[in-house]
Design a protein around this motif. Sequence first.
Motif, mmCIF file in Angstrom:
data_model
loop_
_atom_site.group_PDB
_atom_site.id
_atom_site.type_symbol
_atom_site.label_atom_id
_atom_site.label_comp_id
_atom_site.label_asym_id
_atom_site.label_seq_id
_atom_site.Cartn_x
_atom_site.Cartn_y
_atom_site.Cartn_z
ATOM 1 N N VAL A 1 4.993 -0.433 1.941
ATOM 2 C CA VAL A 1 4.017 -1.459 1.561
ATOM 3 C C VAL A 1 2.607 -0.892 1.680
ATOM 4 O O VAL A 1 2.249 -0.308 2.705
ATOM 5 C CB VAL A 1 4.148 -2.710 2.452
ATOM 6 N N LEU A 2 1.827 -1.050 0.624
ATOM 7 C CA LEU A 2 0.432 -0.591 0.599
ATOM 8 C C LEU A 2 -0.469 -1.818 0.580
ATOM 9 O O LEU A 2 -0.472 -2.588 -0.387
ATOM 10 C CB LEU A 2 0.190 0.277 -0.631
ATOM 11 N N LYS A 3 -1.213 -2.015 1.648
ATOM 12 C CA LYS A 3 -2.079 -3.190 1.773
ATOM 13 C C LYS A 3 -3.497 -2.824 1.342
ATOM 14 O O LYS A 3 -4.127 -1.949 1.933
ATOM 15 C CB LYS A 3 -2.074 -3.722 3.204
ATOM 16 N N ILE A 4 -3.990 -3.521 0.311
ATOM 17 C CA ILE A 4 -5.261 -3.168 -0.325
ATOM 18 C C ILE A 4 -6.172 -4.390 -0.383
ATOM 19 O O ILE A 4 -5.718 -5.501 -0.671
ATOM 20 C CB ILE A 4 -5.036 -2.681 -1.775
ATOM 21 N N TYR B 1 -15.803 2.794 -5.248
ATOM 22 C CA TYR B 1 -15.195 3.683 -4.263
ATOM 23 C C TYR B 1 -13.870 3.122 -3.747
ATOM 24 O O TYR B 1 -13.701 1.899 -3.617
ATOM 25 C CB TYR B 1 -16.118 3.866 -3.051
ATOM 26 N N ALA B 2 -12.967 4.018 -3.451
ATOM 27 C CA ALA B 2 -11.820 3.697 -2.608
ATOM 28 C C ALA B 2 -12.179 4.175 -1.207
ATOM 29 O O ALA B 2 -12.575 5.336 -1.021
ATOM 30 C CB ALA B 2 -10.558 4.401 -3.109
ATOM 31 N N VAL B 3 -12.082 3.302 -0.227
ATOM 32 C CA VAL B 3 -12.451 3.670 1.140
ATOM 33 C C VAL B 3 -11.253 3.464 2.062
ATOM 34 O O VAL B 3 -10.461 2.542 1.882
ATOM 35 C CB VAL B 3 -13.669 2.858 1.645
ATOM 36 N N ALA C 1 1.226 9.330 1.665
ATOM 37 C CA ALA C 1 1.430 9.608 0.238
ATOM 38 C C ALA C 1 1.143 8.375 -0.606
ATOM 39 O O ALA C 1 0.662 8.491 -1.734
ATOM 40 C CB ALA C 1 2.863 10.086 0.016
ATOM 41 N N LYS C 2 1.433 7.182 -0.080
ATOM 42 C CA LYS C 2 1.198 5.977 -0.879
ATOM 43 C C LYS C 2 -0.299 5.749 -1.098
ATOM 44 O O LYS C 2 -0.716 5.357 -2.192
ATOM 45 C CB LYS C 2 1.838 4.747 -0.214
ATOM 46 N N VAL C 3 -1.121 6.005 -0.076
ATOM 47 C CA VAL C 3 -2.574 5.861 -0.243
ATOM 48 C C VAL C 3 -3.098 6.931 -1.187
ATOM 49 O O VAL C 3 -3.862 6.646 -2.122
ATOM 50 C CB VAL C 3 -3.294 5.947 1.122
ATOM 51 N N ARG C 4 -2.692 8.166 -0.970
ATOM 52 C CA ARG C 4 -3.187 9.277 -1.797
ATOM 53 C C ARG C 4 -2.815 9.077 -3.264
ATOM 54 O O ARG C 4 -3.641 9.247 -4.164
ATOM 55 C CB ARG C 4 -2.627 10.594 -1.282
ATOM 56 N N SER C 5 -1.574 8.660 -3.513
ATOM 57 C CA SER C 5 -1.127 8.493 -4.897
ATOM 58 C C SER C 5 -1.856 7.345 -5.575
ATOM 59 O O SER C 5 -2.199 7.431 -6.756
ATOM 60 C CB SER C 5 0.385 8.264 -4.939
ATOM 61 N N PHE C 6 -2.123 6.260 -4.841
ATOM 62 C CA PHE C 6 -2.809 5.115 -5.435
ATOM 63 C C PHE C 6 -4.253 5.461 -5.779
ATOM 64 O O PHE C 6 -4.743 5.134 -6.867
ATOM 65 C CB PHE C 6 -2.772 3.929 -4.475
#
Length: 293
Positions: A87-90, A262-264, A273-278
Amino acid sequence: MKAFVTVVDAGSFAAAAERMQISRAMASKHVATLEDHLGTRLLNRTTRRLSLTEAGTVFYERSVQIMADLSEAEQVAGYMAAAPRGVLKIAMPLSFGQHRLGPLIAGYVRTYPQVKLDIALSDRKVDLVDEGFDLAIRIGMTLEPGLIARKLGDERIIICGAPSYLEQHGIPRTPKELAGHACLGYALGQGGDEWRLEGPGGPVSVRCSGPIRADNGDMLREAAVNGAGLIFQPRFIVGADLQAGRLKQVLEEYQSGEMGIYAVYSSRKHLSAKVRSFVDFLAAGLGLATPPA
């Protein structure tokens, strides 16, 4: 605990020390420290053999299970770090998420089906650590210190109003004339009620006021389309209305300075990997596909 389990499995401190690649004295010290911590003897030691005490037998059985669970947890964590999953929380601005990121997000989940996105749409600045977000999308000229930022694109804010409003109240020809107009204010803007513009002669600031102040750009856009006043909003919010003629840009030579998108995130260390790929996916979709140095 690992030293204790290894000593029991190996049958001696010397054999356990060899397996763990430490000295016999260190292996013995680890077990002695564990016994001191627990306040009970785990092993009966003689010159010829080792045997488990009653407490040691119970502790050994539980320790074996704990060590197995720990090994499995390490494997899972390593696997998740190597491949995007989980799960990627954004957190992202409401209007920007709706107008610009919807198609990109759909493309991302098709590309990475093992990732599930938990998205919070809000114009407020969330606390990444306290609120448990993996990353946030921010738009502005400045970012708070302590965060790692990856630039994804650029945006500018422009002034526009409905043709009906401009027919009734006139078209402002200079920034100073904005003081005589109904200016719809964005409550979360970095300048507050002060519209900060870049023009041919350099930066200009104008204090504006009007009948509506809101913390959402789309709500102000709807009000402007219906003739309530002028708005100072990004092109991703007003672009479709400008193209359709529902809004008209004024003072075209005056707009905001360039604002970064920006992505922060809180730390570059062990970035999943999920953060980097997104972030890489958004950078490519928004036009800045070159990875950071």
